[in-house]
Design a protein around this motif. Structure first.
Motif, mmCIF file in Angstrom:
data_model
loop_
_atom_site.group_PDB
_atom_site.id
_atom_site.type_symbol
_atom_site.label_atom_id
_atom_site.label_comp_id
_atom_site.label_asym_id
_atom_site.label_seq_id
_atom_site.Cartn_x
_atom_site.Cartn_y
_atom_site.Cartn_z
ATOM 1 N N LYS A 1 -15.098 -3.822 -0.730
ATOM 2 C CA LYS A 1 -14.550 -3.738 0.629
ATOM 3 C C LYS A 1 -14.072 -2.328 0.964
ATOM 4 O O LYS A 1 -13.535 -2.098 2.050
ATOM 5 N N ASP B 1 0.817 -1.210 0.000
ATOM 6 C CA ASP B 1 0.000 0.000 0.000
ATOM 7 C C ASP B 1 0.851 1.260 0.000
ATOM 8 O O ASP B 1 0.414 2.316 -0.485
ATOM 9 N N PRO C 1 -13.354 2.685 -5.159
ATOM 10 C CA PRO C 1 -13.310 1.623 -4.146
ATOM 11 C C PRO C 1 -14.001 0.354 -4.618
ATOM 12 O O PRO C 1 -14.963 0.405 -5.381
ATOM 13 N N GLU D 1 -3.181 -8.399 -4.846
ATOM 14 C CA GLU D 1 -2.242 -8.105 -3.774
ATOM 15 C C GLU D 1 -1.296 -9.277 -3.554
ATOM 16 O O GLU D 1 -1.640 -10.430 -3.834
ATOM 17 N N ASP E 1 -11.621 -0.784 -0.611
ATOM 18 C CA ASP E 1 -10.199 -0.653 -0.932
ATOM 19 C C ASP E 1 -10.048 0.165 -2.211
ATOM 20 O O ASP E 1 -10.658 -0.146 -3.235
ATOM 21 N N PRO F 1 -8.421 -3.986 -6.841
ATOM 22 C CA PRO F 1 -7.598 -3.858 -5.641
ATOM 23 C C PRO F 1 -7.164 -5.197 -5.045
ATOM 24 O O PRO F 1 -6.198 -5.254 -4.287
#
Length: 550
Positions: free
Chosen positions: A331, A45, A328, A499, A333, A496
């Motif tokens: 969630k 992040d 977003p 990750e 994010d 997003p």
């Protein structure tokens, strides 16, 4: 489908294919933990999705150049710099756009990101404002004289919005004038936008369907509603209309239904040469501000100078950018971390740089190139190809890495799209020594050949490919590999959720790195010149620089 390897042999350069023609340096050991650390860092992040022209760019390119310096590379940019400046036009919609359609007399508001995904205008204008412009369905929006194909039939699109299907006319039936399932450039949304500008349209909407687009609506929304970038053009309106974007299939179906046409029937008609544009009983209105400015992003370049042919070049490349901060998800994010896409390719690039720096010097110079703005249209590589740090005529080849690691260990490998060139044969032979085999692109209809950073170089004749680890898993085969890849595309690609996790299966990484190293090293430790097949569309461009290669 790509021909078998044996069909390549008549055009391959003598000596290039012989496994005994040269001694390839023994592959180094690759540090999986170090690769994972690079991915975890770049996809954290703190790097805010690595958006070009953000504060995250500075952090990202400083990290990459710092790792290159620590590895022992020399800076390859102008005047001894690690960086190549890449001027770009950056455009953003300011605030929330006001969008609406009137379909069959009924007005409806369009929510940005829901019914439509409208891009910031890349024409340089400060606002977009129009009312009740007519919409016209133009099928696949293709004008291909060499195929005797014209979807426009002379229709005047000035002051009108062009509604167009994604992919080629052959996609549904699998055969026809456009190579069957293998997407041509006519199928790419970038072509649709370019053709809309050539036709003088006021705007263009591409109808989204997951199968022909090869990704879901979430990818469309996330890729098109954030910051837009383009190369700096003398006349941007020659390449872009004022409004470019995508529209959901059900909205397009309502437009056609109000005009007395079934959506599936319209698609079927669009597959034929005699298709004629369909004026729709629908209009569109829009009102939004656009902030447009010229910014400078950066490619990062380091090199190992060759000890025998220093003026000849082999390139490894990967794009460092992702989507940055955007809308977003469910969630909440907003950071699009881009772990697989493409922190993983950047990490592979850095680990290969360390390997070359520690090992014996290659005969040719090896350039390690981390490029910007791939997610905005391969712009960093496009700029490099027009402004090369090393001459393209004496660039022996380019191996690009975009998500280069397998979901798990694989028994095959592949490349993006279908191409016939000596680099593929080298990869195939080196993979064979490791018990792996080549498999053609599993989804040629997705147009992946036009979606990776090798493409701008290929257009200019440089032998270039984008490596894929394949998806025939040692544990579960192609079926399970497809399921894992499909799940990633559906749930994480350009979202997003892409990750890094310590739980990732890393069993393919050493093998993938070894194959990339051995293939590039084989070209770097030689004086032969890979080429395209005699019937390749890129062969002529390569041949024009033949005098530069001695």
């Amino acid at each position: 489908m790509l021909p078998s390897l044996s069909s390549f042999r008549p055009f391959l350069i003598a000596g290039l294919l012989s496994t005994s023609a040269m001694a390839v340096a023994a592959p180094p050991s690759f540090d999986v933990a170090r690769i994972a650390h690079d991915i975890k860092t770049l996809a954290s992040d703190e790097y805010e999705g690595r958006g070009p022209a953000t504060r995250a760019e500075t952090k990202t390119i400083d990290y990459i150049s710092g790792q290159m310096k620590a590895a022992g590379l020399k800076p390859a940019g102008p005047k001894g710099s690690w960086f190549q400046d890449v001027p770009l036009r950056m455009s953003n919609i300011t605030g929330t756009p006001t969008l609406s359609m009137t379909i069959g007399g009924t007005s409806q508001t369009l929510a940005q990101g829901n019914e439509v995904a409208i891009r910031a205008a890349e024409t340089g204008q400060s606002s977009v404002k129009f009312a009740d412009l007519p919409l016209v369905f133009v099928g696949y929006g293709v004008k291909a004289p060499e195929r005797g194909w014209d979807d426009f039939k002379g229709v005047d699109l000035k002051g009108k919005i062009m509604v167009v299907l994604v992919n080629d006319p052959d996609f549904e039936g699998g055969e026809g004038d456009f190579g069957g399932k293998l997407m041509t450039y006519y199928g790419r949304w970038t072509y649709k936008y370019e053709e809309a500008a050539r036709q003088g349209a006021a705007g263009v909407l591409v109808v989204h369907e997951s199968e022909p687009a090869s990704y879901g609506w979430a990818t469309v929304k996330n890729s098109n509603t954030n910051t837009m970038f383009d190369i700096v053009r003398a006349d941007p309106k020659a390449a872009h209309t004022q409004m470019e974007g995508w529209v959901q299939k059900d909205v397009a179906a309502r437009m056609l239904a109000a005009s007395g046409v079934d959506f599936e029937a319209a698609k079927a008609a669009a597959r034929r040469k005699d298709f004629k544009p369909i004026p729709l009983k629908a209009t569109m209105s829009a009102d939004y501000a656009v902030k447009s400015e010229i910014i400078t992003s950066h490619n990062v370049a380091g090199m190992i100078t060759g000890n025998k042919y220093p003026d000849e070049t082999v390139i490894y490349s990967a794009h460092w950018d992702h989507l940055g901060i955007g809308l977003p998800d469910a969630k909440g994010d907003t950071i699009y971390n881009g772990a697989k896409d493409n922190a993983s390719g950047t990490a592979a690039l850095l680990e290969l740089a360390r390997a070359y720096a520690k090992g014996p010097k290659p005969e040719r110079t090896v350039l390690f190139l981390a490029v910007t703005a791939e997610e905005k249209g391969l712009l960093g590589t496009e700029y490099y190809a027009d402004n090369p740090l090393r001459p393209l005529g004496t660039t022996a080849g380019m191996i690009n890495m975009d998500g280069p690691f397998g979901m798990e260990k694989t028994s095959n490998f592949s490349i993006s799209g279908a191409a016939k060139l000596d680099l593929l044969t080298v990869l195939t032979e080196e993979a064979g020594k490791m018990g792996r085999h080549y498999t053609p692109d599993a989804r040629p209809e997705a147009g992946s050949f036009y979606r990776s950073d090798h493409f701008p170089m290929a257009k200019r004749g440089v032998p270039a490919i984008s490596f894929s680890a394949g998806r025939e898993l040692v544990n579960g085969g192609a079926e399970r590999g497809k399921a894992l890849q499909d799940a990633y595309t559906r749930d994480k690609y350009h979202q997003p959720a892409d990750e890094y996790s310590d739980d990732w299966d890393k069993s393919s990484w050493v093998g993938d790195m070894t194959l990339l190293y051995n293939s590039g090293r084989r070209i770097a430790d030689s004086h032969v010149w890979p080429n395209w097949s005699a019937d390749s569309e890129f062969r002529a461009a390569r041949d024009t620089t033949a005098a530069q290669r001695k």
